[in-house]
Design a protein around this motif. Structure first.
Motif, mmCIF file in Angstrom:
data_model
loop_
_atom_site.group_PDB
_atom_site.id
_atom_site.type_symbol
_atom_site.label_atom_id
_atom_site.label_comp_id
_atom_site.label_asym_id
_atom_site.label_seq_id
_atom_site.Cartn_x
_atom_site.Cartn_y
_atom_site.Cartn_z
ATOM 1 N N PRO A 60 0.818 -1.216 0.000
ATOM 2 C CA PRO A 60 0.000 0.000 0.000
ATOM 3 C C PRO A 60 0.848 1.260 0.000
ATOM 4 N N GLY A 73 -7.642 -0.738 -0.964
ATOM 5 C CA GLY A 73 -7.842 -0.646 0.471
ATOM 6 C C GLY A 73 -9.309 -0.640 0.895
ATOM 7 N N ASP A 74 -10.165 -1.268 0.096
ATOM 8 C CA ASP A 74 -11.583 -1.333 0.409
ATOM 9 C C ASP A 74 -11.853 -2.583 1.244
ATOM 10 N N THR A 75 -12.119 -2.413 2.513
ATOM 11 C CA THR A 75 -12.334 -3.537 3.421
ATOM 12 C C THR A 75 -13.791 -3.937 3.525
#
Length: 395
Positions: A7, A391-393
């Motif tokens: 990231p 970074g989409d949880t």
């Protein structure tokens, strides 16, 4: 899929990419588009200098006029169906990330035509993105599709002097959300194994030499079909696979072809049964589905179902099929072709505009299952595939 890089803080740029479309359904615009498309080293079937002479001296004149006529048949008031769909997907993903507070900039781009991959990379750089994620909208990877996008991105990155990480998603052929979405689209179209319906997965064909060179496309089309059939709980005898849209006759192409498969299925059909055709490797409906399915494939099935003699032993080459009547669309198929043109094309266009599925009537022997297009289900698929990279949880 490729492994994602570590990231990086800051804004993420996402490109959803596909082949492309002419700017207008005119001979001039189609010729410009085909010239760019057919000169791609991964597409042209012979050494490029020889191919250039043949293409510009003979093929484009006939092919452009024939293709323009087909594009006019599917064109919408808003423009190309592919452009309309990708603009909607770009807006949908942008809104999705904004709602979740994620700093993600989305661009739709094409390998050939506009909006270009070069412009997309430049715009994302100017927007301050510090990472690039590229998703070719081909669930099953192939040298002629996914790799062409990779080539275009490599050139665009060099020209833009991009100095940040780039993630490239190779395929999502077995992504569980994608598989469930395709299965749901088939159910929503009215498929019922209990009443004897059968399912045909029709994929775009590729040259066998690409498979011999290591292309895993055939394995992935099989994996997708098996996964979707499993999600639907289908008996193996209720579904099969075929390949359509062969490019030329000079090379050997992945088969069995869709046309002879349709004839075989029609001749083996039980009274009152229906055939559902789905094209899982097309992310959105395009010329190969909005035109070829109702105008060339469905008439063959209807004619064979009626007991008529149909000469469809193999898939015609797109370059050689310049609008003249061929064995696949000869005079004895004209009545069936007229039905498809006046009824099925209209309904397919309505389905595309709504982004929803129409329930078929019990008397319809052939049912085309639209692509995921600009539906919420499609947005959910894309969000899930992109989630680890942005970074989409929550996807």
């Amino acid at each position: 899929m490729t492994k994602k890089t570590a990231p990086v803080p800051g804004k993420v740029g996402v490109i959803i990419a596909n082949t492309g479309t002419p700017a207008a359904p005119t001979k001039k615009a189609v010729r410009k588009y085909l010239s760019q498309f057919l000169m791609d080293p991964r597409i042209c079937p012979m050494p490029r200098p020889v191919w250039w002479l043949l293409l510009h001296g003979h093929i484009l004149g006939k092919r452009s006029a024939a293709s323009a006529e087909k594009y006019r048949a599917i064109w919408t008031a808003a423009g190309s169906p592919m452009t309309v769909a990708y603009e909607a997907l770009e807006r949908g993903l942008t809104d999705y990330y904004a709602e979740r507070g994620l700093d993600v900039e989305v661009r739709a781009a094409m390998s050939y035509g506009k909006p270009s991959l070069k412009d997309a990379v430049r715009e994302l750089k100017e927007a301050g993105c510090s990472r690039l994620v590229v998703l070719p909208m081909y669930p099953q990877q192939a040298r002629s599709t996914t790799s062409s996008v990779a080539d275009g991105i490599a050139r665009a990155v060099r020209r833009a002097h991009w100095r940040h990480p780039v993630d490239f998603i190779d395929d999502y052929s077995e992504d569980p959300v994608y598989v469930r979405a395709i299965a749901a689209s088939i159910r929503n179209a009215g498929f019922s194994e209990e009443r004897g319906d059968r399912l045909l997965f029709s994929y775009h064909s590729i040259p066998l030499k690409d498979i011999e060179a290591g292309d895993v496309y055939e394995l992935q089309t099989g994996a997708t079909s098996l996964a979707v059939a499993g999600e639907l709980g289908l008996d193996r005898r209720a579904w099969t696979i075929s390949y359509q849209s062969r490019f030329d006759k000079g090379r050997t192409w992945l088969s069995p072809f869709t046309r002879p498969t349709l004839v075989r299925l029609a001749r083996a059909a039980e009274p009152g049964s229906r055939l559902f055709l789905v094209c899982p490797n097309f992310a959105v409906d395009c010329l190969e589905t909005l035109y070829d399915v109702p105008c060339e494939l469905e008439p063959i099935y209807r004619a064979a179902l009626a007991g008529e003699l149909v000469d469809a032993d193999e898939e015609p080459g797109a370059l050689e099929n310049t609008g003249k009547k061929s064995a696949q669309c000869d005079a004895h198929l004209q009545a069936h072709r007229d039905v498809a043109r006046t009824v099925r094309m209209k309904r397919a266009a309505e389905d595309f505009r709504r982004g929803a599925h129409r329930q078929p009537g019990d008397d319809e022997p052939f049912v085309y299952v639209p692509c995921l297009n600009k539906s919420r289900a499609h947005l959910k698929v894309l969000a899930h595939v992109l989630a680890p990279y942005v970074g989409d949880t929550e996807a």
